[in-house]
Design an enzyme around this catalytic site. Structure first.
Site, short mmCIF file in Angstrom:
data_model
loop_
_atom_site.label_atom_id
_atom_site.label_comp_id
_atom_site.label_asym_id
_atom_site.label_seq_id
_atom_site.Cartn_x
_atom_site.Cartn_y
_atom_site.Cartn_z
N GLU A 1 14.14 3.18 -30.86
CA GLU A 1 14.57 2.61 -29.58
C GLU A 1 13.42 1.96 -28.81
OE1 GLU A 1 17.48 2.19 -29.36
OE2 GLU A 1 18.66 3.94 -29.93
N HIS B 1 14.91 8.69 -22.59
CA HIS B 1 16.23 8.44 -23.19
C HIS B 1 16.70 9.73 -23.84
CE1 HIS B 1 19.44 7.18 -25.70
NE2 HIS B 1 18.74 7.21 -26.82
N HIS C 1 20.37 12.00 -25.41
CA HIS C 1 21.78 12.08 -25.81
C HIS C 1 22.38 13.34 -25.18
CE1 HIS C 1 20.50 9.82 -29.74
NE2 HIS C 1 20.44 9.06 -28.67
N HIS D 1 26.49 6.04 -26.76
CA HIS D 1 25.12 6.36 -27.14
C HIS D 1 24.49 7.43 -26.27
CE1 HIS D 1 21.17 4.50 -28.82
NE2 HIS D 1 20.95 5.73 -28.41
#
Length: 187
Positions: free
Chosen positions: A75, A94, A96, A157
């Site tokens: 990413e 980032h 999840h 995502h």
């Protein structure tokens, strides 16, 4: 006083480990970066935070130069896009995380249902359209969604949050994850 690259790498790793410890990330999912010396430090791809050492954190220059023994997170593109489009940002997280990812899988933004949504810099946390991970299209969508915000959801995502420090980016991440959970319950 500015941190050395080694000190900043330790902070990137500590943030990645804190994400796992708090339950907003698992294993090698998610990533963390911090602006540094004409580029940024970022966690490597496919490696869990508990297995990393500070020297495993990758430095990626804005000119494409790479320093480190591993490949950067897949990413890295949207981290780079955010740093290029938002010179005020110094750190990107980032994850999840369960609630933010669930809302992102519904392709819904987080509206101003609660006043704390403002922690992300506006009256909503936008959700990007779906794009395959690691692509330029996803990078542009994230940069666009965060023009005037410090967080966004990526359809199907997860969550991206950013700030002037790793601590601020992490604070926004934790708050938005919590708000996504409350919003899902309210729905």
């Amino acid at each position: 006083m500015a941190l050395s690259q080694a000190e900043l790498a330790e902070k990137v790793l500590a943030t990645a480990r804190a994400m796992n410890a708090s339950g907003i990330n698992r294993g090698s999912a998610g990533n963390v970066s911090a602006r540094c010396d004409g580029g940024f430090l970022i966690t490597p791809t496919g490696m869990g935070a508990e297995d990393l050492r500070p020297q495993d954190i990758i430095w990626l220059g804005f000119d494409g130069t790479l320093r480190g023994d591993w490949k950067p997170s897949t990413e890295w593109h949207f981290h780079q896009a955010l740093y290029r489009f938002r010179p005020d940002l110094q750190a990107v997280v980032h994850t999840h995380s369960p609630h933010a990812t669930a809302l992102a899988c519904l392709r819904r933004e987080l509206p101003a249902f609660h006043y704390m949504v403002a922690v992300a810099g506006g009256d909503s946390v936008r959700c990007t359209p779906y794009h395959t991970f690691g692509t330029e299209a996803l990078s542009q969508a994230v940069a666009s969604a965060m023009i005037d915000r410090n967080a966004c959801l990526m359809a199907n995502h997860g969550l991206v949050a950013a700030g002037s420090t790793l601590a601020q980016a992490m604070k926004i991440t934790v708050e938005i994850e919590s708000l996504c959970g409350v919003y899902l319950q309210a729905l």
